[in-house]
Write a protein that holds these residues in place. Structure first.
Motif, PDB file in Angstrom:
ATOM      1  N   LEU A  59     -70.751  -4.778  75.432  1.00  0.00           N
ATOM      2  CA  LEU A  59     -71.165  -4.045  76.799  1.00  0.00           C
ATOM      3  C   LEU A  59     -70.557  -2.722  77.037  1.00  0.00           C
ATOM      4  CD1 LEU A  59     -70.943  -7.229  79.333  1.00  0.00           C
ATOM      5  CD2 LEU A  59     -72.769  -6.152  78.555  1.00  0.00           C
ATOM      6  N   GLU A  60     -69.312  -2.701  76.465  1.00  0.00           N
ATOM      7  CA  GLU A  60     -68.608  -1.529  76.526  1.00  0.00           C
ATOM      8  C   GLU A  60     -69.292  -0.606  75.689  1.00  0.00           C
ATOM      9  OE1 GLU A  60     -66.218   1.437  77.737  1.00  0.00           O
ATOM     10  OE2 GLU A  60     -65.820  -0.486  78.512  1.00  0.00           O
ATOM     11  N   ARG A  61     -69.732  -0.759  74.336  1.00  0.00           N
ATOM     12  CA  ARG A  61     -70.338   0.016  73.494  1.00  0.00           C
ATOM     13  C   ARG A  61     -71.891   0.385  73.984  1.00  0.00           C
ATOM     14  NH1 ARG A  61     -71.045   3.667  69.735  1.00  0.00           N
ATOM     15  NH2 ARG A  61     -72.375   3.060  68.032  1.00  0.00           N
ATOM     16  N   TYR A  62     -72.367  -0.562  74.737  1.00  0.00           N
ATOM     17  CA  TYR A  62     -73.744  -0.285  75.287  1.00  0.00           C
ATOM     18  C   TYR A  62     -73.769   0.668  76.232  1.00  0.00           C
ATOM     19  CZ  TYR A  62     -78.330  -0.964  77.712  1.00  0.00           C
ATOM     20  OH  TYR A  62     -79.486  -0.883  78.234  1.00  0.00           O
ATOM     21  N   THR A  63     -72.766   0.481  77.166  1.00  0.00           N
ATOM     22  CA  THR A  63     -72.519   1.656  78.345  1.00  0.00           C
ATOM     23  C   THR A  63     -72.157   2.950  78.036  1.00  0.00           C
ATOM     24  OG1 THR A  63     -70.596   0.745  79.131  1.00  0.00           O
ATOM     25  CG2 THR A  63     -72.278  -0.161  80.187  1.00  0.00           C
ATOM     26  N   THR A  64     -71.452   2.990  76.800  1.00  0.00           N
ATOM     27  CA  THR A  64     -70.996   4.258  76.064  1.00  0.00           C
ATOM     28  C   THR A  64     -72.464   5.035  75.610  1.00  0.00           C
ATOM     29  OG1 THR A  64     -68.854   3.480  75.867  1.00  0.00           O
ATOM     30  CG2 THR A  64     -69.569   5.382  74.569  1.00  0.00           C
ATOM     31  N   ARG A 101     -86.607  -7.066  75.593  1.00  0.00           N
ATOM     32  CA  ARG A 101     -85.204  -6.816  75.537  1.00  0.00           C
ATOM     33  C   ARG A 101     -84.659  -6.217  76.884  1.00  0.00           C
ATOM     34  NH1 ARG A 101     -83.424  -5.420  70.499  1.00  0.00           N
ATOM     35  NH2 ARG A 101     -81.504  -4.179  70.365  1.00  0.00           N
ATOM     36  N   GLY A 102     -85.040  -5.391  77.484  1.00  0.00           N
ATOM     37  CA  GLY A 102     -84.694  -5.000  78.885  1.00  0.00           C
ATOM     38  C   GLY A 102     -83.468  -4.297  78.861  1.00  0.00           C
ATOM     39  N   CYS A 103     -82.536  -4.282  79.637  1.00  0.00           N
ATOM     40  CA  CYS A 103     -81.168  -3.616  79.861  1.00  0.00           C
ATOM     41  C   CYS A 103     -80.226  -4.561  79.362  1.00  0.00           C
ATOM     42  CB  CYS A 103     -81.218  -2.814  81.178  1.00  0.00           C
ATOM     43  SG  CYS A 103     -79.518  -2.348  81.400  1.00  0.00           S
ATOM     44  N   LEU A 104     -79.272  -4.221  78.459  1.00  0.00           N
ATOM     45  CA  LEU A 104     -77.915  -5.352  78.359  1.00  0.00           C
ATOM     46  C   LEU A 104     -77.069  -5.517  79.454  1.00  0.00           C
ATOM     47  CD1 LEU A 104     -76.949  -7.137  76.029  1.00  0.00           C
ATOM     48  CD2 LEU A 104     -75.416  -5.164  75.415  1.00  0.00           C
ATOM     49  N   VAL A 105     -76.938  -4.499  80.404  1.00  0.00           N
ATOM     50  CA  VAL A 105     -76.367  -4.768  81.653  1.00  0.00           C
ATOM     51  C   VAL A 105     -77.028  -5.373  82.502  1.00  0.00           C
ATOM     52  CG1 VAL A 105     -75.234  -3.355  83.434  1.00  0.00           C
ATOM     53  CG2 VAL A 105     -74.935  -2.420  81.156  1.00  0.00           C
ATOM     54  N   VAL A 106     -78.384  -5.149  82.747  1.00  0.00           N
ATOM     55  CA  VAL A 106     -78.957  -6.059  83.552  1.00  0.00           C
ATOM     56  C   VAL A 106     -79.255  -7.502  82.984  1.00  0.00           C
ATOM     57  CG1 VAL A 106     -81.199  -6.821  84.529  1.00  0.00           C
ATOM     58  CG2 VAL A 106     -80.386  -4.319  84.531  1.00  0.00           C
ATOM     59  N   ALA A 118     -67.117 -10.400  82.265  1.00  0.00           N
ATOM     60  CA  ALA A 118     -68.246  -9.674  82.021  1.00  0.00           C
ATOM     61  C   ALA A 118     -68.853  -9.023  83.349  1.00  0.00           C
ATOM     62  CB  ALA A 118     -69.313 -10.696  81.575  1.00  0.00           C
ATOM     63  N   ALA A 119     -68.650  -9.877  84.362  1.00  0.00           N
ATOM     64  CA  ALA A 119     -69.085  -9.324  85.620  1.00  0.00           C
ATOM     65  C   ALA A 119     -68.516  -8.020  86.160  1.00  0.00           C
ATOM     66  CB  ALA A 119     -68.898 -10.449  86.800  1.00  0.00           C
ATOM     67  N   GLU A 120     -67.197  -7.956  85.940  1.00  0.00           N
ATOM     68  CA  GLU A 120     -66.576  -6.792  86.242  1.00  0.00           C
ATOM     69  C   GLU A 120     -67.093  -5.730  85.032  1.00  0.00           C
ATOM     70  OE1 GLU A 120     -64.213  -3.938  87.528  1.00  0.00           O
ATOM     71  OE2 GLU A 120     -64.254  -6.078  88.281  1.00  0.00           O
ATOM     72  N   ARG A 121     -67.392  -5.924  83.948  1.00  0.00           N
ATOM     73  CA  ARG A 121     -67.694  -4.908  83.034  1.00  0.00           C
ATOM     74  C   ARG A 121     -69.252  -4.306  83.557  1.00  0.00           C
ATOM     75  NH1 ARG A 121     -66.796  -0.969  81.660  1.00  0.00           N
ATOM     76  NH2 ARG A 121     -68.409  -0.006  80.699  1.00  0.00           N
ATOM     77  N   VAL A 122     -70.092  -5.459  84.142  1.00  0.00           N
ATOM     78  CA  VAL A 122     -71.283  -4.988  84.660  1.00  0.00           C
ATOM     79  C   VAL A 122     -71.000  -3.987  85.925  1.00  0.00           C
ATOM     80  CG1 VAL A 122     -73.276  -5.799  86.004  1.00  0.00           C
ATOM     81  CG2 VAL A 122     -72.734  -6.670  83.752  1.00  0.00           C
ATOM     82  N   ASN A 123     -70.094  -4.491  86.629  1.00  0.00           N
ATOM     83  CA  ASN A 123     -69.594  -3.660  87.784  1.00  0.00           C
ATOM     84  C   ASN A 123     -69.215  -2.260  87.583  1.00  0.00           C
ATOM     85  OD1 ASN A 123     -67.887  -2.587  90.188  1.00  0.00           O
ATOM     86  ND2 ASN A 123     -68.471  -4.509  91.072  1.00  0.00           N
ATOM     87  N   THR A 124     -68.490  -2.198  86.529  1.00  0.00           N
ATOM     88  CA  THR A 124     -68.078  -0.858  86.214  1.00  0.00           C
ATOM     89  C   THR A 124     -69.286  -0.131  85.407  1.00  0.00           C
ATOM     90  OG1 THR A 124     -65.737  -2.067  85.442  1.00  0.00           O
ATOM     91  CG2 THR A 124     -66.351   0.323  84.373  1.00  0.00           C
ATOM     92  N   ALA A 125     -69.966  -0.462  84.717  1.00  0.00           N
ATOM     93  CA  ALA A 125     -71.211   0.231  84.407  1.00  0.00           C
ATOM     94  C   ALA A 125     -71.970   0.845  85.253  1.00  0.00           C
ATOM     95  CB  ALA A 125     -72.011  -0.840  83.258  1.00  0.00           C
ATOM     96  N   ILE A 126     -72.345  -0.135  86.546  1.00  0.00           N
ATOM     97  CA  ILE A 126     -73.342   0.558  87.413  1.00  0.00           C
ATOM     98  C   ILE A 126     -72.278   1.547  88.378  1.00  0.00           C
ATOM     99  CG2 ILE A 126     -74.180  -0.428  89.680  1.00  0.00           C
ATOM    100  CD1 ILE A 126     -74.787  -2.914  88.335  1.00  0.00           C
ATOM    101  N   ARG A 127     -71.161   1.334  88.504  1.00  0.00           N
ATOM    102  CA  ARG A 127     -70.318   2.316  89.134  1.00  0.00           C
ATOM    103  C   ARG A 127     -70.437   3.744  88.440  1.00  0.00           C
ATOM    104  NH1 ARG A 127     -69.799   1.239  94.269  1.00  0.00           N
ATOM    105  NH2 ARG A 127     -69.172  -0.821  94.737  1.00  0.00           N
ATOM    106  N   GLN A 128     -70.361   3.580  87.124  1.00  0.00           N
ATOM    107  CA  GLN A 128     -70.316   4.789  86.080  1.00  0.00           C
ATOM    108  C   GLN A 128     -71.561   5.773  86.504  1.00  0.00           C
ATOM    109  OE1 GLN A 128     -69.520   3.148  82.374  1.00  0.00           O
ATOM    110  NE2 GLN A 128     -67.285   3.614  82.398  1.00  0.00           N
ATOM    111  N   ILE A 129     -72.686   4.766  86.555  1.00  0.00           N
ATOM    112  CA  ILE A 129     -73.960   5.277  86.728  1.00  0.00           C
ATOM    113  C   ILE A 129     -74.256   6.044  87.807  1.00  0.00           C
ATOM    114  CG2 ILE A 129     -76.465   4.835  86.772  1.00  0.00           C
ATOM    115  CD1 ILE A 129     -76.203   2.731  84.869  1.00  0.00           C
TER     116      ILE A 129
END
Length: 191
Positions: A59-64, A101-106, A118-129
């Motif tokens: 998830l970290e790699r994907y968001t990067t 496939r969609g979006c890995l974060v979604v 994982a929920a926290e990682r998703v939250n962080t990714a959304i906040r970064q966007i």
């Protein structure tokens, strides 16, 4: 004496990311990961600790990667509206090309609600966007591309929510016309 690692960690994370993306977290077993990565369980645990820890790394790699792609769009497209359109159109095209496939974060947000990390990682990714878009909208407002009465943070939250929704609609295979109409309507918030 410890053995030297015989595989590339970054490549392994990329391969695991692809597997999680195709199958989902729950449907990806440890034996699936070992086979995909061509490593033994000892090497797996030494490198990643657990399936969940590897998933978090993917998830970290994907968001990067997604963040880099977003930055590139806004750097190469000087004006706000074309940059936002390109950002959303690229998501639409990705979903039309590979709707399952969609979006890995979604995917993670809908599949891993019972996993706090994982929920926290998703939250962080959304906040970064959201943060990235708010900064871009603020800069556009200074340049006069966004009316002064518009709230960049509010618009960033809308666009962030819209991007997640467009990814879900893509997986639902609503088609190009549906998503293009939605994109046109979403861009009106910048007027």
């Amino acid at each position: 004496m410890a053995r030297t690692r015989e595989f590339d960690i970054d490549q392994a994370v990329d391969r695991a990311m692809d597997l999680f993306w195709r199958r989902g977290y729950a449907e990806t077993s440890l034996p699936d990961l070992l086979k995909e990565l061509s490593i033994g369980s000892g090497s797996f645990y030494a490198a990643f600790g657990s399936k969940e820890e590897l998933y978090l790394r993917t998830l970290e790699r994907y968001t990067t990667l997604q963040g880099s792609s977003l930055e590139k769009i806004f750097e190469e497209t000087a004006e706000l509206r074309p940059a936002v359109r390109l950002m959303l159109a690229s998501m639409i095209e990705a979903d039309l090309a590979e709707p399952t496939r969609g979006c890995l974060v979604v995917n993670a947000s809908t599949q891993c609600g019972d996993q706090p990390a994982a929920a926290e990682r998703v939250n962080t990714a959304i906040r970064q966007i959201e943060s990235f878009l708010a900064d871009a909208l603020e800069r556009a407002q200074v340049r006069g591309e966004l009316p002064p009465e518009k709230d960049p943070r509010e618009l960033a939250r809308f666009l962030t929510t819209f991007t997640q929704g467009i990814r879900i609609v893509g997986q639902a295979r609503m088609g190009r016309q549906f998503t293009e109409d939605a994109l046109t309507a979403a861009l009106r918030v910048l007027d």
